[in-house]
Design a protein around this motif. Structure first.
Motif, PDB file in Angstrom:
ATOM      1  N   ASN A   1      29.457  16.630  33.857  1.00 35.50           N
ATOM      2  CA  ASN A   1      28.316  16.050  33.148  1.00 35.50           C
ATOM      3  C   ASN A   1      28.199  16.590  31.732  1.00 35.50           C
ATOM      4  O   ASN A   1      28.216  17.806  31.514  1.00 35.50           O
ATOM      5  CB  ASN A   1      27.019  16.343  33.911  1.00 35.50           C
ATOM      6  N   VAL A   2      28.070  15.687  30.773  1.00 36.03           N
ATOM      7  CA  VAL A   2      27.918  16.062  29.368  1.00 36.03           C
ATOM      8  C   VAL A   2      26.663  16.910  29.195  1.00 36.03           C
ATOM      9  O   VAL A   2      25.605  16.605  29.747  1.00 36.03           O
ATOM     10  CB  VAL A   2      27.844  14.805  28.476  1.00 36.03           C
ATOM     11  N   GLY A   3      26.796  17.983  28.433  1.00 35.92           N
ATOM     12  CA  GLY A   3      25.661  18.861  28.181  1.00 35.92           C
ATOM     13  C   GLY A   3      25.624  20.092  29.056  1.00 35.92           C
ATOM     14  O   GLY A   3      24.851  21.016  28.809  1.00 35.92           O
ATOM     15  N   GLU A   4      26.488  20.117  30.095  1.00 36.04           N
ATOM     16  CA  GLU A   4      26.494  21.253  31.013  1.00 36.04           C
ATOM     17  C   GLU A   4      27.541  22.302  30.649  1.00 36.04           C
ATOM     18  O   GLU A   4      27.654  23.328  31.307  1.00 36.04           O
ATOM     19  CB  GLU A   4      26.717  20.767  32.449  1.00 36.04           C
ATOM     20  N   GLY A   5      28.337  22.028  29.605  1.00 37.14           N
ATOM     21  CA  GLY A   5      29.284  23.013  29.110  1.00 37.14           C
ATOM     22  C   GLY A   5      30.457  23.250  30.039  1.00 37.14           C
ATOM     23  O   GLY A   5      30.937  22.332  30.712  1.00 37.14           O
ATOM     24  N   SER A   6      30.922  24.495  30.092  1.00 33.65           N
ATOM     25  CA  SER A   6      32.090  24.847  30.899  1.00 33.65           C
ATOM     26  C   SER A   6      31.793  24.703  32.383  1.00 33.65           C
ATOM     27  O   SER A   6      30.675  24.971  32.842  1.00 33.65           O
ATOM     28  CB  SER A   6      32.510  26.292  30.610  1.00 33.65           C
ATOM     29  N   ASN A   7      32.808  24.281  33.133  1.00 34.31           N
ATOM     30  CA  ASN A   7      32.684  24.183  34.579  1.00 34.31           C
ATOM     31  C   ASN A   7      32.711  25.597  35.158  1.00 34.31           C
ATOM     32  O   ASN A   7      33.701  26.312  35.002  1.00 34.31           O
ATOM     33  CB  ASN A   7      33.841  23.358  35.144  1.00 34.31           C
ATOM     34  N   PRO A   8      31.652  26.039  35.848  1.00 33.46           N
ATOM     35  CA  PRO A   8      31.612  27.420  36.348  1.00 33.46           C
ATOM     36  C   PRO A   8      32.662  27.723  37.400  1.00 33.46           C
ATOM     37  O   PRO A   8      32.953  28.893  37.675  1.00 33.46           O
ATOM     38  CB  PRO A   8      30.190  27.534  36.941  1.00 33.46           C
ATOM     39  N   LEU A   9      33.273  26.684  37.995  1.00 33.33           N
ATOM     40  CA  LEU A   9      34.317  26.897  38.989  1.00 33.33           C
ATOM     41  C   LEU A   9      35.677  27.160  38.348  1.00 33.33           C
ATOM     42  O   LEU A   9      36.600  27.635  39.007  1.00 33.33           O
ATOM     43  CB  LEU A   9      34.416  25.680  39.918  1.00 33.33           C
ATOM     44  N   VAL A  10      35.802  26.831  37.069  1.00 34.77           N
ATOM     45  CA  VAL A  10      37.044  27.045  36.335  1.00 34.77           C
ATOM     46  C   VAL A  10      36.947  28.392  35.634  1.00 34.77           C
ATOM     47  O   VAL A  10      36.383  28.511  34.553  1.00 34.77           O
ATOM     48  CB  VAL A  10      37.291  25.906  35.323  1.00 34.77           C
ATOM     49  N   ARG A  11      37.499  29.408  36.280  1.00 35.64           N
ATOM     50  CA  ARG A  11      37.356  30.764  35.733  1.00 35.64           C
ATOM     51  C   ARG A  11      38.425  31.692  36.296  1.00 35.64           C
ATOM     52  O   ARG A  11      39.114  31.357  37.265  1.00 35.64           O
ATOM     53  CB  ARG A  11      35.960  31.324  36.060  1.00 35.64           C
ATOM     54  N   SER A  12      38.532  32.859  35.676  1.00 40.12           N
ATOM     55  CA  SER A  12      39.504  33.860  36.111  1.00 40.12           C
ATOM     56  C   SER A  12      39.261  34.258  37.567  1.00 40.12           C
ATOM     57  O   SER A  12      38.131  34.444  37.995  1.00 40.12           O
ATOM     58  CB  SER A  12      39.398  35.110  35.237  1.00 40.12           C
ATOM     59  N   GLY A  13      40.368  34.379  38.305  1.00 43.11           N
ATOM     60  CA  GLY A  13      40.282  34.882  39.665  1.00 43.11           C
ATOM     61  C   GLY A  13      39.683  33.924  40.671  1.00 43.11           C
ATOM     62  O   GLY A  13      39.351  34.344  41.785  1.00 43.11           O
ATOM     63  N   ASN A  14      39.550  32.647  40.321  1.00 45.31           N
ATOM     64  CA  ASN A  14      38.969  31.688  41.263  1.00 45.31           C
ATOM     65  C   ASN A  14      39.872  30.479  41.467  1.00 45.31           C
ATOM     66  O   ASN A  14      40.277  29.812  40.513  1.00 45.31           O
ATOM     67  CB  ASN A  14      37.598  31.196  40.779  1.00 45.31           C
TER      68      ASN A  14
END
Length: 428
Positions: free
Chosen positions: A207-220
């Protein structure tokens, strides 16, 4: 006071804080190293995970493609482990002229002959054909299909013309894919520019406006769409074998995994987790991190790797101080563009969605972090270069601490990260 020496450029600086405020010094966990680098590599090749030995997979007369990392990953010590792969192939009856090396440049630049020699060693360079992948050369790409995430997968044609593809590289934490190595030698390594950017755009929330996807990150890996998309794309290529190394804090190869490009990689990721995933009891008010000195602090692009880890150790609204010389400034024009041309993270996100690139995402990520935390760089960069992103720059750690204590008070729980680019803090 507690004083810790931290690397900065080609030198170091001392960081001193009140001992009663120190929560922890976040360092790599000690690992048992079983043997020399040669013994580690040979042991891995003799005990592959999920496949037979490499020499049992290939047959005389077959063409073998070995994918190796580009110059930005020179720390992987390819010239140390690549010769053992070639020796294994030769032992199986594969001739040097039937071995093709392709550098997994992704969207990076190509190399000079001297750089090829530096990466692979003079002996291998003189014996085998070596080329760089060019993600923009449509004539040397072949379309394999589209993933369930909507990524059209086009891959280096010469690689796909070979009977076997062998992946090589090293495993570290990665800001988008969870861990580096493994499937990343395929995507982004030898894929088209469009494939790479479509995949990496999954780093943003749907969704536009929500920024980075919190699931896309180091160690995940769990529900990480970028990781899952990479795996699916790599399955179209179906590599025959993989050798990945793990490099310790001292720069030596301390572990290696070989075999199936998924199963062996997962085993290697567990080793990295045990070595560089550092448990902390709680997040701090203040985190002071060193990028690790030159070349890890050569520019802001590289410094983002330290910020990625440091933010995991600090409370929302807390302060992050990063020691990073940045003698080459931003390190990429797209990083500079995103930081300097906009005033808000929303504007930067919109610009990124309109024309995604990895470097633009790095600039966006740094700006997003500066919105969430108080970000201070101890650096040679000029303040004016990053002020639109609310990043403050000072010349010394003393200046940074004076500024922090003035604004936040002096009673700040603090983590120190002398190996900031490598260690990932994880709350217990």
């Amino acid at each position: 006071m507690k004083t810790v020496e931290m690397k900065y450029g080609t030198g170091s600086t001392n960081v001193s804080i009140p001992a009663e405020h120190l929560l922890s010094i976040i360092k790599n966990n000690p690992m048992n190293i079983n043997g020399t680098e040669e013994e580690i590599i040979l042991n891995s090749l003799e005990k592959p995970v999920g496949t037979p030995k490499l020499r049992e997979i290939v047959h005389p007369g077959e063409k073998i493609c070995i994918v190796f990392s580009d110059i930005t990953r020179a720390w992987q010590k390819m010239s140390t482990f690549i010769p053992y792969i070639v020796a294994e192939l030769n032992q199986a009856g594969i001739k040097d002229e039937d071995i093709l090396f392709i550098s997994s440049t992704g969207s990076h630049r190509g190399h000079t002959k001297e750089e090829h020699s530096w990466l692979l060693g003079a002996d291998i360079t003189s014996r085998c054909e070596i080329i760089d992948h060019d993600c923009l050369n449509e004539e040397n790409l072949v379309y394999l299909g589209t993933t369930s995430f909507g990524t059209p997968v086009s891959v280096n044609k010469r690689a796909m013309e070979c009977d076997h593809i062998v992946l090589t590289g090293a495993i570290v934490f990665h800001l988008l894919a969870g861990w580096g190595g493994g499937k990343k030698s395929v995507l982004p390594g030898i894929c088209s520019y469009n494939t790479i950017m479509t995949n990496h755009a999954l780093s943003l929330s749907p969704n536009v406006g929500e920024g980075s996807n919190p699931l896309v990150r180091s160690g995940n890996w769990v529900d990480n769409p970028l990781h899952e998309d990479m795996l699916e794309a790599s399955s179209f290529v179906n590599p025959s074998f993989m050798l990945n190394v793990i490099v310790g804090a001292d720069g030596s190869i301390c572990h290696a995994v070989s075999g199936h490009y998924v199963k062996a990689h997962e085993a290697g990721c567990q080793v990295v987790q045990e070595m560089d995933g550092v448990e902390i009891q709680e997040k701090a008010d203040l985190v002071i991190a060193s990028a690790g000195g030159y070349p890890k602090d050569i520019n802001l692009y590289q410094t983002s790797k330290t910020l990625i880890n440091a933010k995991e150790a600090v409370k929302d609204g807390g302060t992050i101080i990063i020691l990073s010389q940045c003698i080459e400034g931003f390190g990429n024009d797209h990083v500079q563009e995103i930081i300097q041309n906009y005033d808000t993270v929303v504007e930067r996100e919109n610009a990124l969605r309109e024309d995604f690139s990895i470097a633009k995402y790095i600039g966006y990520f740094v700006s997003e972090a500066a919105e969430r935390f108080n970000l201070i760089l101890v650096s040679e960069m000029e303040q004016s270069l990053v002020e639109r992103a609310n990043i403050r720059v000072v010349k010394t750690i003393e200046e940074a601490l004076t500024l922090t204590y003035k604004e936040m008070g002096k009673n700040l729980k603090t983590h120190l990260m002398p190996q900031g680019a490598n260690t990932l803090p994880q709350v217990k």
